[in-house]
Design a protein around this motif. Structure first.
Motif, PDB file in Angstrom:
ATOM      1  N   LEU A  44       0.816  -1.206   0.000  1.00  0.00           N
ATOM      2  CA  LEU A  44       0.000   0.000   0.000  1.00  0.00           C
ATOM      3  C   LEU A  44       0.853   1.262   0.000  1.00  0.00           C
ATOM      4  N   ASP A  45       0.327   2.293  -0.637  1.00  0.00           N
ATOM      5  CA  ASP A  45       0.958   3.608  -0.640  1.00  0.00           C
ATOM      6  C   ASP A  45      -0.084   4.605  -0.140  1.00  0.00           C
ATOM      7  N   THR A  46      -0.313   4.609   1.169  1.00  0.00           N
ATOM      8  CA  THR A  46      -1.340   5.450   1.768  1.00  0.00           C
ATOM      9  C   THR A  46      -0.774   6.168   2.984  1.00  0.00           C
ATOM     10  N   ASP A  47      -1.262   7.358   3.245  1.00  0.00           N
ATOM     11  CA  ASP A  47      -0.775   8.143   4.386  1.00  0.00           C
ATOM     12  C   ASP A  47      -1.569   7.893   5.652  1.00  0.00           C
ATOM     13  N   LYS A  48      -2.769   7.296   5.531  1.00  0.00           N
ATOM     14  CA  LYS A  48      -3.629   7.051   6.705  1.00  0.00           C
ATOM     15  C   LYS A  48      -4.171   5.634   6.626  1.00  0.00           C
ATOM     16  N   ILE A  49      -4.039   4.887   7.718  1.00  0.00           N
ATOM     17  CA  ILE A  49      -4.454   3.484   7.676  1.00  0.00           C
ATOM     18  C   ILE A  49      -4.906   2.994   9.046  1.00  0.00           C
ATOM     19  N   VAL A  50      -5.882   2.089   9.031  1.00  0.00           N
ATOM     20  CA  VAL A  50      -6.266   1.313  10.207  1.00  0.00           C
ATOM     21  C   VAL A  50      -6.170  -0.144   9.805  1.00  0.00           C
ATOM     22  N   MET A  51      -5.415  -0.946  10.595  1.00  0.00           N
ATOM     23  CA  MET A  51      -5.225  -2.362  10.286  1.00  0.00           C
ATOM     24  C   MET A  51      -5.599  -3.206  11.497  1.00  0.00           C
ATOM     25  N   ALA A  52      -6.127  -4.397  11.234  1.00  0.00           N
ATOM     26  CA  ALA A  52      -6.430  -5.342  12.303  1.00  0.00           C
ATOM     27  C   ALA A  52      -6.257  -6.746  11.764  1.00  0.00           C
ATOM     28  N   GLY A  53      -5.592  -7.604  12.536  1.00  0.00           N
ATOM     29  CA  GLY A  53      -5.386  -8.975  12.090  1.00  0.00           C
ATOM     30  C   GLY A  53      -4.952  -9.872  13.230  1.00  0.00           C
TER      31      GLY A  53
ATOM     32  N   THR B  44       0.388   7.651   9.005  1.00  0.00           N
ATOM     33  CA  THR B  44      -0.130   7.618  10.365  1.00  0.00           C
ATOM     34  C   THR B  44      -1.273   6.611  10.440  1.00  0.00           C
ATOM     35  N   GLY B  45      -1.563   6.126  11.659  1.00  0.00           N
ATOM     36  CA  GLY B  45      -2.682   5.213  11.802  1.00  0.00           C
ATOM     37  C   GLY B  45      -2.536   4.321  13.018  1.00  0.00           C
ATOM     38  N   LYS B  46      -3.439   3.349  13.113  1.00  0.00           N
ATOM     39  CA  LYS B  46      -3.453   2.411  14.225  1.00  0.00           C
ATOM     40  C   LYS B  46      -3.484   0.986  13.687  1.00  0.00           C
ATOM     41  N   VAL B  47      -2.774   0.093  14.391  1.00  0.00           N
ATOM     42  CA  VAL B  47      -2.725  -1.317  14.011  1.00  0.00           C
ATOM     43  C   VAL B  47      -3.034  -2.152  15.246  1.00  0.00           C
ATOM     44  N   PHE B  48      -3.967  -3.101  15.097  1.00  0.00           N
ATOM     45  CA  PHE B  48      -4.341  -4.001  16.190  1.00  0.00           C
ATOM     46  C   PHE B  48      -3.985  -5.423  15.773  1.00  0.00           C
ATOM     47  N   MET B  49      -3.197  -6.107  16.626  1.00  0.00           N
ATOM     48  CA  MET B  49      -2.738  -7.456  16.310  1.00  0.00           C
ATOM     49  C   MET B  49      -3.094  -8.381  17.475  1.00  0.00           C
ATOM     50  N   LEU B  50      -3.797  -9.462  17.161  1.00  0.00           N
ATOM     51  CA  LEU B  50      -4.300 -10.373  18.182  1.00  0.00           C
ATOM     52  C   LEU B  50      -3.481 -11.658  18.236  1.00  0.00           C
ATOM     53  N   VAL B  51      -2.926 -11.968  19.426  1.00  0.00           N
ATOM     54  CA  VAL B  51      -2.182 -13.206  19.656  1.00  0.00           C
ATOM     55  C   VAL B  51      -2.585 -13.757  21.019  1.00  0.00           C
TER      56      VAL B  51
ATOM     57  N   THR C  87       4.508 -13.988  24.326  1.00  0.00           N
ATOM     58  CA  THR C  87       5.491 -14.845  23.667  1.00  0.00           C
ATOM     59  C   THR C  87       5.243 -14.984  22.168  1.00  0.00           C
ATOM     60  N   GLU C  88       4.012 -14.671  21.721  1.00  0.00           N
ATOM     61  CA  GLU C  88       3.675 -14.804  20.305  1.00  0.00           C
ATOM     62  C   GLU C  88       3.846 -13.502  19.535  1.00  0.00           C
ATOM     63  N   GLN C  89       4.195 -12.429  20.223  1.00  0.00           N
ATOM     64  CA  GLN C  89       4.424 -11.162  19.541  1.00  0.00           C
ATOM     65  C   GLN C  89       5.722 -11.233  18.741  1.00  0.00           C
TER      66      GLN C  89
ATOM     67  N   ASN D   6      -0.650  -1.846  18.442  1.00  0.00           N
ATOM     68  CA  ASN D   6      -1.377  -2.321  19.613  1.00  0.00           C
ATOM     69  C   ASN D   6      -1.460  -3.842  19.587  1.00  0.00           C
ATOM     70  N   TRP D   7      -0.887  -4.492  20.601  1.00  0.00           N
ATOM     71  CA  TRP D   7      -0.979  -5.945  20.726  1.00  0.00           C
ATOM     72  C   TRP D   7      -2.138  -6.305  21.640  1.00  0.00           C
ATOM     73  N   LEU D   8      -3.025  -7.177  21.169  1.00  0.00           N
ATOM     74  CA  LEU D   8      -4.149  -7.665  21.957  1.00  0.00           C
ATOM     75  C   LEU D   8      -3.896  -9.117  22.298  1.00  0.00           C
ATOM     76  N   HIS D   9      -4.217  -9.510  23.545  1.00  0.00           N
ATOM     77  CA  HIS D   9      -4.039 -10.902  23.967  1.00  0.00           C
ATOM     78  C   HIS D   9      -5.402 -11.567  24.075  1.00  0.00           C
ATOM     79  N   ARG D  10      -5.531 -12.705  23.413  1.00  0.00           N
ATOM     80  CA  ARG D  10      -6.814 -13.377  23.281  1.00  0.00           C
ATOM     81  C   ARG D  10      -7.407 -13.744  24.640  1.00  0.00           C
ATOM     82  N   SER D  11      -8.730 -13.511  24.755  1.00  0.00           N
ATOM     83  CA  SER D  11      -9.450 -13.829  25.981  1.00  0.00           C
ATOM     84  C   SER D  11     -10.820 -14.364  25.625  1.00  0.00           C
ATOM     85  N   GLU D  12     -11.192 -15.525  26.202  1.00  0.00           N
ATOM     86  CA  GLU D  12     -12.514 -16.094  25.940  1.00  0.00           C
ATOM     87  C   GLU D  12     -13.616 -15.183  26.448  1.00  0.00           C
ATOM     88  N   ALA D  13     -13.283 -14.351  27.421  1.00  0.00           N
ATOM     89  CA  ALA D  13     -14.283 -13.437  27.975  1.00  0.00           C
ATOM     90  C   ALA D  13     -14.552 -12.246  27.052  1.00  0.00           C
ATOM     91  N   ARG D  14     -13.675 -12.064  26.049  1.00  0.00           N
ATOM     92  CA  ARG D  14     -13.846 -10.938  25.117  1.00  0.00           C
ATOM     93  C   ARG D  14     -13.758 -11.447  23.689  1.00  0.00           C
TER      94      ARG D  14
END
Length: 357
Positions: free
Chosen positions: A239-248, A268-275, A279-281, A293-301
Protein backbone atom coordinates in the motif's frame (compact mmCIF):
# COMPACT_ATOMS: atom_id res chain seq x y z
CA UNK A 1 -20.90 2.04 -12.39
CA UNK A 2 -18.47 4.27 -14.24
CA UNK A 3 -18.54 4.20 -18.01
CA UNK A 4 -15.62 2.30 -19.52
CA UNK A 5 -15.44 4.67 -22.47
CA UNK A 6 -14.40 7.51 -20.17
CA UNK A 7 -12.10 5.48 -17.92
CA UNK A 8 -8.36 5.48 -18.56
CA UNK A 9 -6.87 1.98 -18.49
CA UNK A 10 -3.17 1.13 -18.78
CA UNK A 11 -1.89 -0.69 -21.87
CA UNK A 12 -0.09 -3.98 -21.31
CA UNK A 13 1.85 -6.00 -23.86
CA UNK A 14 1.12 -9.57 -22.70
CA UNK A 15 -2.35 -10.82 -23.70
CA UNK A 16 -4.50 -13.92 -23.62
CA UNK A 17 -8.17 -14.76 -24.21
CA UNK A 18 -10.72 -17.47 -23.53
CA UNK A 19 -14.11 -18.30 -25.09
CA UNK A 20 -16.52 -19.25 -22.31
CA UNK A 21 -18.26 -22.12 -24.05
CA UNK A 22 -20.89 -23.48 -21.68
CA UNK A 23 -21.83 -20.14 -20.11
CA UNK A 24 -24.46 -17.75 -21.44
CA UNK A 25 -24.00 -13.96 -21.32
CA UNK A 26 -25.77 -13.52 -18.00
CA UNK A 27 -23.81 -16.32 -16.36
CA UNK A 28 -20.52 -14.93 -17.65
CA UNK A 29 -21.33 -11.42 -16.43
CA UNK A 30 -22.40 -12.82 -13.05
CA UNK A 31 -19.14 -14.75 -12.80
CA UNK A 32 -17.00 -11.64 -13.41
CA UNK A 33 -19.08 -9.52 -11.02
CA UNK A 34 -18.70 -12.16 -8.32
CA UNK A 35 -14.93 -12.32 -8.82
CA UNK A 36 -14.62 -8.54 -8.71
CA UNK A 37 -16.54 -8.49 -5.42
CA UNK A 38 -14.47 -11.37 -4.04
CA UNK A 39 -11.24 -9.48 -4.75
CA UNK A 40 -12.59 -6.05 -3.66
CA UNK A 41 -12.33 -4.71 -7.22
CA UNK A 42 -14.60 -2.40 -9.21
CA UNK A 43 -16.13 -3.01 -12.63
CA UNK A 44 -16.77 -0.54 -15.40
CA UNK A 45 -19.30 -1.09 -18.19
CA UNK A 46 -19.33 0.28 -21.73
CA UNK A 47 -22.43 1.30 -23.66
CA UNK A 48 -22.35 -2.01 -25.57
CA UNK A 49 -22.34 -4.01 -22.34
CA UNK A 50 -18.66 -4.98 -22.21
CA UNK A 51 -17.38 -5.29 -18.63
CA UNK A 52 -13.85 -4.34 -17.61
CA UNK A 53 -12.05 -5.01 -14.34
CA UNK A 54 -8.77 -3.17 -13.76
CA UNK A 55 -6.75 -4.95 -11.09
CA UNK A 56 -3.45 -3.92 -9.49
CA UNK A 57 -1.78 -6.49 -11.76
CA UNK A 58 -3.62 -6.34 -15.08
CA UNK A 59 -6.96 -5.96 -16.88
CA UNK A 60 -9.74 -8.51 -17.37
CA UNK A 61 -12.46 -7.80 -19.95
CA UNK A 62 -15.69 -9.65 -20.74
CA UNK A 63 -17.09 -9.34 -24.24
CA UNK A 64 -20.67 -10.57 -24.74
CA UNK A 65 -21.14 -9.34 -28.31
CA UNK A 66 -20.32 -12.70 -29.96
CA UNK A 67 -22.17 -15.99 -30.10
CA UNK A 68 -20.42 -17.04 -26.88
CA UNK A 69 -19.04 -14.70 -24.20
CA UNK A 70 -15.27 -14.34 -24.05
CA UNK A 71 -12.73 -13.14 -21.50
CA UNK A 72 -9.50 -11.36 -22.38
CA UNK A 73 -6.54 -10.49 -20.15
CA UNK A 74 -3.77 -7.92 -20.44
CA UNK A 75 -0.78 -7.91 -18.09
CA UNK A 76 2.68 -6.32 -17.79
CA UNK A 77 4.59 -9.63 -17.77
CA UNK A 78 4.23 -13.28 -18.77
CA UNK A 79 4.36 -14.29 -15.09
CA UNK A 80 1.43 -12.10 -14.14
CA UNK A 81 -0.58 -12.97 -17.25
CA UNK A 82 -0.32 -16.65 -16.39
CA UNK A 83 -1.17 -16.04 -12.73
CA UNK A 84 -4.38 -14.22 -13.72
CA UNK A 85 -5.25 -17.05 -16.14
CA UNK A 86 -4.83 -19.59 -13.34
CA UNK A 87 -6.92 -17.57 -10.90
CA UNK A 88 -9.78 -17.33 -13.41
CA UNK A 89 -9.54 -21.03 -14.27
CA UNK A 90 -9.57 -21.94 -10.57
CA UNK A 91 -12.74 -19.95 -9.95
CA UNK A 92 -14.40 -21.39 -13.07
CA UNK A 93 -13.64 -24.84 -11.65
CA UNK A 94 -15.76 -23.93 -8.64
CA UNK A 95 -18.69 -23.54 -11.04
CA UNK A 96 -17.89 -26.75 -12.92
CA UNK A 97 -14.66 -28.73 -13.14
CA UNK A 98 -15.86 -30.22 -16.41
CA UNK A 99 -16.49 -26.75 -17.85
CA UNK A 100 -13.12 -25.38 -16.73
CA UNK A 101 -11.08 -28.34 -17.99
CA UNK A 102 -12.64 -28.04 -21.45
CA UNK A 103 -11.68 -24.37 -21.87
CA UNK A 104 -8.58 -23.33 -23.81
CA UNK A 105 -6.53 -20.15 -23.35
CA UNK A 106 -5.11 -18.53 -26.48
CA UNK A 107 -1.89 -17.76 -24.64
CA UNK A 108 1.73 -17.41 -25.69
CA UNK A 109 3.07 -20.27 -23.57
CA UNK A 110 4.61 -23.53 -24.84
CA UNK A 111 3.04 -26.88 -23.98
CA UNK A 112 5.23 -28.97 -21.68
CA UNK A 113 7.21 -26.04 -20.26
CA UNK A 114 7.15 -25.03 -16.63
CA UNK A 115 4.60 -22.23 -16.06
CA UNK A 116 6.29 -18.81 -16.41
CA UNK A 117 5.51 -17.94 -12.78
CA UNK A 118 7.18 -21.15 -11.54
CA UNK A 119 10.56 -20.97 -9.77
CA UNK A 120 12.81 -23.76 -8.55
CA UNK A 121 14.15 -22.87 -5.12
CA UNK A 122 16.43 -24.07 -2.34
CA UNK A 123 16.29 -23.58 1.43
CA UNK A 124 18.93 -21.26 2.88
CA UNK A 125 17.87 -21.34 6.55
CA UNK A 126 15.07 -22.49 8.85
CA UNK A 127 14.58 -21.14 12.37
CA UNK A 128 11.95 -20.81 15.08
CA UNK A 129 10.79 -17.20 15.59
CA UNK A 130 8.46 -17.80 18.54
CA UNK A 131 6.04 -20.52 19.75
CA UNK A 132 3.77 -20.10 16.72
CA UNK A 133 6.05 -19.28 13.77
CA UNK A 134 9.03 -20.80 11.97
CA UNK A 135 10.87 -18.53 9.53
CA UNK A 136 12.21 -19.96 6.28
CA UNK A 137 14.64 -18.23 3.92
CA UNK A 138 14.96 -19.62 0.39
CA UNK A 139 16.96 -18.66 -2.68
CA UNK A 140 15.74 -18.60 -6.28
CA UNK A 141 16.28 -16.78 -9.57
CA UNK A 142 14.10 -14.01 -11.00
CA UNK A 143 12.26 -12.91 -7.83
CA UNK A 144 11.54 -9.36 -9.03
CA UNK A 145 7.77 -9.85 -9.39
CA UNK A 146 7.61 -11.42 -5.93
CA UNK A 147 8.80 -8.07 -4.57
CA UNK A 148 6.53 -5.83 -6.63
CA UNK A 149 3.50 -7.64 -8.04
CA UNK A 150 1.79 -9.36 -5.13
CA UNK A 151 2.46 -10.39 -1.55
CA UNK A 152 1.42 -14.04 -1.67
CA UNK A 153 2.76 -17.14 -3.43
CA UNK A 154 2.30 -20.90 -3.52
CA UNK A 155 4.94 -22.98 -1.78
CA UNK A 156 5.36 -26.24 -3.71
CA UNK A 157 6.68 -29.13 -1.65
CA UNK A 158 7.53 -32.32 -3.60
CA UNK A 159 5.91 -35.54 -2.43
CA UNK A 160 8.11 -37.66 -0.17
CA UNK A 161 11.07 -35.33 -0.67
CA UNK A 162 11.39 -36.13 -4.39
CA UNK A 163 13.59 -33.73 -6.36
CA UNK A 164 13.23 -34.99 -9.93
CA UNK A 165 12.17 -32.27 -12.34
CA UNK A 166 9.26 -34.35 -13.66
CA UNK A 167 7.43 -34.06 -10.33
CA UNK A 168 6.64 -30.40 -10.99
CA UNK A 169 3.73 -28.82 -12.94
CA UNK A 170 3.83 -28.09 -16.66
CA UNK A 171 1.65 -26.22 -19.16
CA UNK A 172 -1.00 -28.40 -20.82
CA UNK A 173 -2.54 -28.35 -24.30
CA UNK A 174 -5.31 -25.99 -23.14
CA UNK A 175 -2.92 -23.43 -21.60
CA UNK A 176 -3.75 -24.58 -18.09
CA UNK A 177 -1.41 -26.01 -15.47
CA UNK A 178 -1.14 -29.80 -15.35
CA UNK A 179 -0.36 -30.87 -11.79
CA UNK A 180 1.19 -34.23 -10.85
CA UNK A 181 -1.31 -36.66 -9.37
CA UNK A 182 -1.32 -39.81 -7.25
CA UNK A 183 1.88 -40.51 -5.35
CA UNK A 184 3.51 -37.49 -7.04
CA UNK A 185 0.82 -35.01 -5.92
CA UNK A 186 2.31 -31.80 -4.55
CA UNK A 187 1.45 -29.92 -1.38
CA UNK A 188 1.01 -26.26 -2.43
CA UNK A 189 -0.15 -23.98 0.40
CA UNK A 190 -0.27 -20.19 0.05
CA UNK A 191 2.17 -18.04 2.04
CA UNK A 192 3.02 -14.36 2.39
CA UNK A 193 6.42 -12.95 1.47
CA UNK A 194 7.61 -11.36 4.71
CA UNK A 195 10.92 -10.02 3.40
CA UNK A 196 12.70 -10.22 0.06
CA UNK A 197 15.85 -9.08 -1.75
CA UNK A 198 15.54 -9.90 -5.48
CA UNK A 199 19.03 -8.58 -6.22
CA UNK A 200 20.55 -11.10 -3.79
CA UNK A 201 18.03 -13.78 -4.77
CA UNK A 202 16.39 -14.57 -1.43
CA UNK A 203 12.88 -14.53 0.02
CA UNK A 204 11.61 -15.11 3.57
CA UNK A 205 8.25 -16.38 4.78
CA UNK A 206 6.83 -17.51 8.13
CA UNK A 207 5.06 -20.85 8.63
CA UNK A 208 2.29 -20.75 11.24
CA UNK A 209 2.22 -23.80 13.52
CA UNK A 210 -1.01 -25.76 13.74
CA UNK A 211 -1.81 -29.40 14.37
CA UNK A 212 -1.73 -31.56 11.26
CA UNK A 213 -0.15 -28.89 9.06
CA UNK A 214 1.92 -30.50 6.29
CA UNK A 215 4.07 -27.41 5.78
CA UNK A 216 4.63 -27.27 9.53
CA UNK A 217 5.86 -30.88 9.43
CA UNK A 218 8.07 -30.04 6.45
CA UNK A 219 9.85 -27.25 8.39
CA UNK A 220 10.96 -29.85 10.96
CA UNK A 221 12.96 -31.75 8.35
CA UNK A 222 13.91 -28.95 5.93
CA UNK A 223 17.53 -27.79 6.07
CA UNK A 224 19.91 -25.70 3.94
CA UNK A 225 19.95 -27.24 0.48
CA UNK A 226 16.46 -28.77 0.64
CA UNK A 227 14.79 -28.39 -2.78
CA UNK A 228 11.30 -26.99 -3.35
CA UNK A 229 9.54 -24.61 -5.74
CA UNK A 230 7.35 -21.50 -5.83
CA UNK A 231 4.52 -20.24 -8.00
CA UNK A 232 3.45 -16.64 -7.92
CA UNK A 233 3.11 -14.00 -6.96
CA UNK A 234 -0.64 -13.78 -6.60
CA UNK A 235 -2.91 -11.55 -4.57
CA UNK A 236 -2.31 -8.95 -1.90
CA UNK A 237 -0.82 -5.55 -2.69
CA UNK A 238 1.64 -3.28 -0.93
CA UNK A 239 0.00 0.00 0.00
CA UNK A 240 0.96 3.61 -0.64
CA UNK A 241 -1.34 5.45 1.77
CA UNK A 242 -0.77 8.14 4.39
CA UNK A 243 -3.63 7.05 6.70
CA UNK A 244 -4.45 3.48 7.68
CA UNK A 245 -6.27 1.31 10.21
CA UNK A 246 -5.22 -2.36 10.29
CA UNK A 247 -6.43 -5.34 12.30
CA UNK A 248 -5.39 -8.98 12.09
CA UNK A 249 -4.80 -12.12 14.11
CA UNK A 250 -1.79 -14.47 14.15
CA UNK A 251 -2.39 -15.63 10.59
CA UNK A 252 -2.18 -12.07 9.30
CA UNK A 253 1.07 -11.02 11.01
CA UNK A 254 3.35 -11.68 7.99
CA UNK A 255 1.11 -9.57 5.73
CA UNK A 256 0.82 -6.78 8.32
CA UNK A 257 4.60 -6.75 8.77
CA UNK A 258 5.26 -6.55 5.02
CA UNK A 259 2.71 -3.77 4.45
CA UNK A 260 3.90 -1.63 7.35
CA UNK A 261 7.51 -1.96 6.25
CA UNK A 262 6.62 -0.40 2.87
CA UNK A 263 4.31 2.43 3.96
CA UNK A 264 5.50 6.01 3.38
CA UNK A 265 7.57 7.37 6.27
CA UNK A 266 4.87 10.01 6.82
CA UNK A 267 2.05 7.48 7.26
CA UNK A 268 -0.13 7.62 10.36
CA UNK A 269 -2.68 5.21 11.80
CA UNK A 270 -3.45 2.41 14.23
CA UNK A 271 -2.72 -1.32 14.01
CA UNK A 272 -4.34 -4.00 16.19
CA UNK A 273 -2.74 -7.46 16.31
CA UNK A 274 -4.30 -10.37 18.18
CA UNK A 275 -2.18 -13.21 19.66
CA UNK A 276 -2.45 -15.52 22.66
CA UNK A 277 0.18 -13.80 24.82
CA UNK A 278 3.45 -11.83 24.79
CA UNK A 279 5.49 -14.84 23.67
CA UNK A 280 3.68 -14.80 20.31
CA UNK A 281 4.42 -11.16 19.54
CA UNK A 282 6.93 -10.52 16.76
CA UNK A 283 9.13 -7.59 15.85
CA UNK A 284 7.25 -5.13 13.64
CA UNK A 285 8.90 -2.25 11.76
CA UNK A 286 6.55 0.66 11.03
CA UNK A 287 6.64 4.42 10.37
CA UNK A 288 6.86 6.57 13.50
CA UNK A 289 3.27 7.77 13.10
CA UNK A 290 1.82 4.23 13.22
CA UNK A 291 0.54 3.14 16.65
CA UNK A 292 1.06 -0.60 17.23
CA UNK A 293 -1.38 -2.32 19.61
CA UNK A 294 -0.98 -5.95 20.73
CA UNK A 295 -4.15 -7.67 21.96
CA UNK A 296 -4.04 -10.90 23.97
CA UNK A 297 -6.81 -13.38 23.28
CA UNK A 298 -9.45 -13.83 25.98
CA UNK A 299 -12.51 -16.09 25.94
CA UNK A 300 -14.28 -13.44 27.97
CA UNK A 301 -13.85 -10.94 25.12
CA UNK A 302 -14.80 -12.53 21.79
CA UNK A 303 -14.10 -10.73 18.52
CA UNK A 304 -11.51 -8.45 20.10
CA UNK A 305 -10.25 -7.18 16.75
CA UNK A 306 -13.74 -6.12 15.72
CA UNK A 307 -14.31 -4.46 19.08
CA UNK A 308 -11.05 -2.53 18.76
CA UNK A 309 -11.96 -1.24 15.31
CA UNK A 310 -15.56 -0.35 16.15
CA UNK A 311 -14.39 1.60 19.20
CA UNK A 312 -12.36 3.97 17.03
CA UNK A 313 -13.74 7.45 16.35
CA UNK A 314 -14.80 8.37 12.83
CA UNK A 315 -11.82 8.23 10.51
CA UNK A 316 -10.60 11.00 8.22
CA UNK A 317 -11.56 10.70 4.54
CA UNK A 318 -9.08 8.60 2.63
CA UNK A 319 -8.18 6.33 5.56
CA UNK A 320 -7.39 2.83 4.32
CA UNK A 321 -9.19 -0.01 6.15
CA UNK A 322 -7.35 -3.36 6.33
CA UNK A 323 -8.84 -6.32 8.24
CA UNK A 324 -7.85 -10.01 8.08
CA UNK A 325 -8.97 -12.69 10.49
CA UNK A 326 -11.50 -15.52 10.85
CA UNK A 327 -14.28 -15.51 8.23
CA UNK A 328 -17.23 -14.63 10.48
CA UNK A 329 -15.33 -11.75 12.11
CA UNK A 330 -14.34 -10.36 8.73
CA UNK A 331 -17.99 -10.51 7.63
CA UNK A 332 -19.00 -8.53 10.74
CA UNK A 333 -16.22 -6.01 10.10
CA UNK A 334 -17.41 -5.49 6.53
CA UNK A 335 -20.95 -4.84 7.81
CA UNK A 336 -19.61 -2.30 10.32
CA UNK A 337 -17.50 -0.44 7.77
CA UNK A 338 -20.41 -0.37 5.33
CA UNK A 339 -22.84 0.97 7.98
CA UNK A 340 -20.35 3.69 8.90
CA UNK A 341 -19.95 4.68 5.26
CA UNK A 342 -16.30 3.71 5.51
CA UNK A 343 -16.29 0.71 3.19
CA UNK A 344 -14.77 1.69 -0.16
CA UNK A 345 -13.36 -1.01 -2.44
CA UNK A 346 -10.60 1.34 -3.54
CA UNK A 347 -9.61 2.11 0.06
CA UNK A 348 -10.01 -1.21 1.86
CA UNK A 349 -8.93 -4.82 2.08
CA UNK A 350 -11.05 -7.27 4.09
CA UNK A 351 -10.13 -10.94 3.84
CA UNK A 352 -10.92 -14.19 5.63
CA UNK A 353 -7.59 -15.90 6.27
CA UNK A 354 -9.24 -18.93 7.88
CA UNK A 355 -12.63 -20.41 8.78
CA UNK A 356 -13.68 -21.70 12.21
CA UNK A 357 -15.16 -25.22 12.26
Amino acid sequence: MANAETAQSPEFKFRSSLVLNGLDKEQAAGFLRHQAEHHNLSLTQSSDGQLECVTPFGIVRLDTSGASPSLSIEAPSADILYAIQEDITSHLSELSETLASALTWSSIFSVGDYPPNFRLAEVVSVGRVNPIYTRVRIKADKLGNFANAGMHFRLIIPASGAVETDVYPVIGDNGQTVWPKGDKALHRPVYTTRAIDPAKGWLEFDVFHHDGGRANAWTKTAQPGTRLALMGPGGGTLLDTDKIVMAGDETALPAISRILRHLPATATGKVFMLVSDETEQVEITAPEGIELNWLHRSEARPRQLLQAVTALPDQAPGTYAWFASEKSEVKAARAHFTAQGWFDKEQSYLAAFWTAH
